[in-house]
Design an enzyme around this catalytic site. Structure first.
Site, PDB file in Angstrom:
ATOM      1  N   LYS A 127       0.695  -1.159   0.043  1.00 57.66           N
ATOM      2  CA  LYS A 127       0.048  -0.114  -0.105  1.00 57.66           C
ATOM      3  C   LYS A 127       0.841   1.290  -0.036  1.00 57.66           C
ATOM      4  CE  LYS A 127      -4.276   1.610   1.939  1.00 57.66           C
ATOM      5  NZ  LYS A 127      -5.290   1.616   1.064  1.00 57.66           N
TER       6      LYS A 127
HETATM    7  N1  PMP Z   1      -7.569  -3.057  -3.002  1.00 56.89           N
HETATM    8  C1  PMP Z   1      -6.967  -1.698  -2.989  1.00 56.89           C
HETATM    9  C2  PMP Z   1      -6.312  -1.075  -4.285  1.00 56.89           C
HETATM   10  C3  PMP Z   1      -7.157  -0.836  -2.034  1.00 56.89           C
HETATM   11  O1  PMP Z   1      -7.010   0.562  -2.087  1.00 56.89           O
HETATM   12  C4  PMP Z   1      -7.973  -1.296  -0.664  1.00 56.89           C
HETATM   13  C5  PMP Z   1      -8.055  -0.261   0.295  1.00 56.89           C
HETATM   14  N2  PMP Z   1      -6.956  -0.274   1.093  1.00 56.89           N
HETATM   15  C6  PMP Z   1      -8.373  -2.446  -0.763  1.00 56.89           C
HETATM   16  C7  PMP Z   1      -8.307  -3.424  -1.661  1.00 56.89           C
HETATM   17  C8  PMP Z   1      -8.989  -3.250   0.489  1.00 56.89           C
HETATM   18  O2  PMP Z   1      -8.015  -3.029   1.635  1.00 56.89           O
HETATM   19  P1  PMP Z   1      -8.388  -3.010   3.198  1.00 56.89           P
HETATM   20  O3  PMP Z   1      -9.784  -3.748   3.462  1.00 56.89           O
HETATM   21  O4  PMP Z   1      -7.198  -3.422   3.833  1.00 56.89           O
HETATM   22  O5  PMP Z   1      -8.969  -1.518   3.354  1.00 56.89           O
END
Ligand code: PMP
Length: 308
Positions: free
Chosen positions: A160
């Site tokens: 991320k």
């Molecule tokens: N995929 C992407 C590209 C994202 O930006 C997110 C949001 N963080 C998610 C999936 C979902 O991740 P999470 O459940 O950890 O927020």
């Protein structure tokens, strides 16, 4: 979405007034996207006051993302965990979106730059339903994007980092311009990857299927929560490549993410999903939100109460 300002931002170990948490135009993260970050929610619960949801899992992923991009975080995981809770508390927020940034800072130019300091900030602000209340009840219209997600061995999709979101930006803008609420990105091989900011689940014949990590997904923490809750409810969940046309054959589709929470998909590329009923997605959505009312027992210690 406009930002709602609050009083204080945690900036490199100190709580400072919102307007004073600034950075130089030559900050490395601005020039090259070198920012590892997290988006976390704090929920107002019925039984434990305000709680951060899965803070530890998010901070683990923050440190992992920073490690991959050689961004040194000059704080311990515990210090960041505590600071996130403190930032929500001092701003008097009952529920919040918490954004933690580990920006490669000011001092060098060029992508190499191993000696830039890291500028760490924790910002929280009120944030309701990312995709709207109606979306939560009825489901959203999505469109498959013409843009592919980054292939394995190019930009690490499972990390991320701010730079990765150039891909999400193209996917979501294209979708909105075509009249959809969200866009779905395909992986390098044409199989389904994920939404611009959400993981994707297909329900077919009572089984729940979601693309594996190798399909250029971010390993979502809500994805992990949904898998855990679905298995607890007795459903079979498999991680498997999903061809695009399987979206059109699905009985149900739902998306998961910190911002999107658990959101049903009503149509894909204008094809209605299934017969318009979502028995399994509804159950998972209800069980997920039940964590915050106490209806779903938090067996996993996912809720971290914030002291008043
Ligand atoms: N995929 C992407 C590209 C994202 O930006 C997110 C949001 N963080 C998610 C999936 C979902 O991740 P999470 O459940 O950890 O927020």
């Amino acid at each position: 979405m406009a930002i709602q300002e609050v009083d204080k931002i945690w900036h490199n170990g100190k709580l400072v007034p919102w307007k004073e948490a600034t950075t130089h135009v030559m900050t490395h993260a601005l020039l090259y996207g070198t920012c590892a970050f997290e988006g976390i929610r704090a929920y107002k619960t019925d039984h434990k006051g305000t709680c951060i949801f899965r803070n530890k899992a998010h901070i683990d992923r923050l440190f992992y993302s920073a490690k991959v991009y050689y961004i040194d975080i000059p704080f311990t995981q515990q210090e960041i965990l505590d600071a996130a809770a403190e930032t929500v508390r001092v701003n008097g927020l009952e529920s919040a979106y918490i954004r933690i940034n580990a920006n490669l800072g000011y001092g060098e130019v060029g992508p190499y730059s191993l000696d830039c300091p890291t500028d760490v900030s924790i910002v929280c602000f009120p944030w309701g339903r990312y995709l709207g209340d109606e979306a939560m009840a009825k489901g959203i219209k999505v469109g498959v994007s013409s843009w592919r997600r980054s292939a394995p061995g190019t930009i690490p999709a499972g990390v991320k980092a701010a730079g990765n979101y150039l891909s999400s930006r193209l996917i979501t803008i294209e979708a909105k311009k075509r009249g959809y609420t969200e866009g779905i990105g395909l992986a390098h091989d044409g199989t389904v990857s994920e939404g611009a900011g959400e993981n994707l689940f297909v329900v077919k014949g009572g089984r729940i299927i979601t693309p594996p990590f190798a399909a250029s997904i971010l390993g979502g923490i809500t994805r992990d929560s949904a898998i855990t809750l679905a298995r607890k409810l007795g459903y079979e969940v498999v991680e498997q490549n999903i061809p695009r046309e399987m979206l059109y054959a699905a009985d149900e589709i739902f998306l998961t993410g910190t911002a999107a929470e658990v959101t049903k998909v009503a149509s894909v590329d204008d094809h209605q999903v299934g017969d318009g009923n979502y028995p399994i997605s509804d159950k998972i959505q209800k069980t997920f939100f039940g964590l915050f009312t106490g209806e779903t027992e938090d067996e996993w210690g996912w809720l971290e109460p914030i002291e008043k």
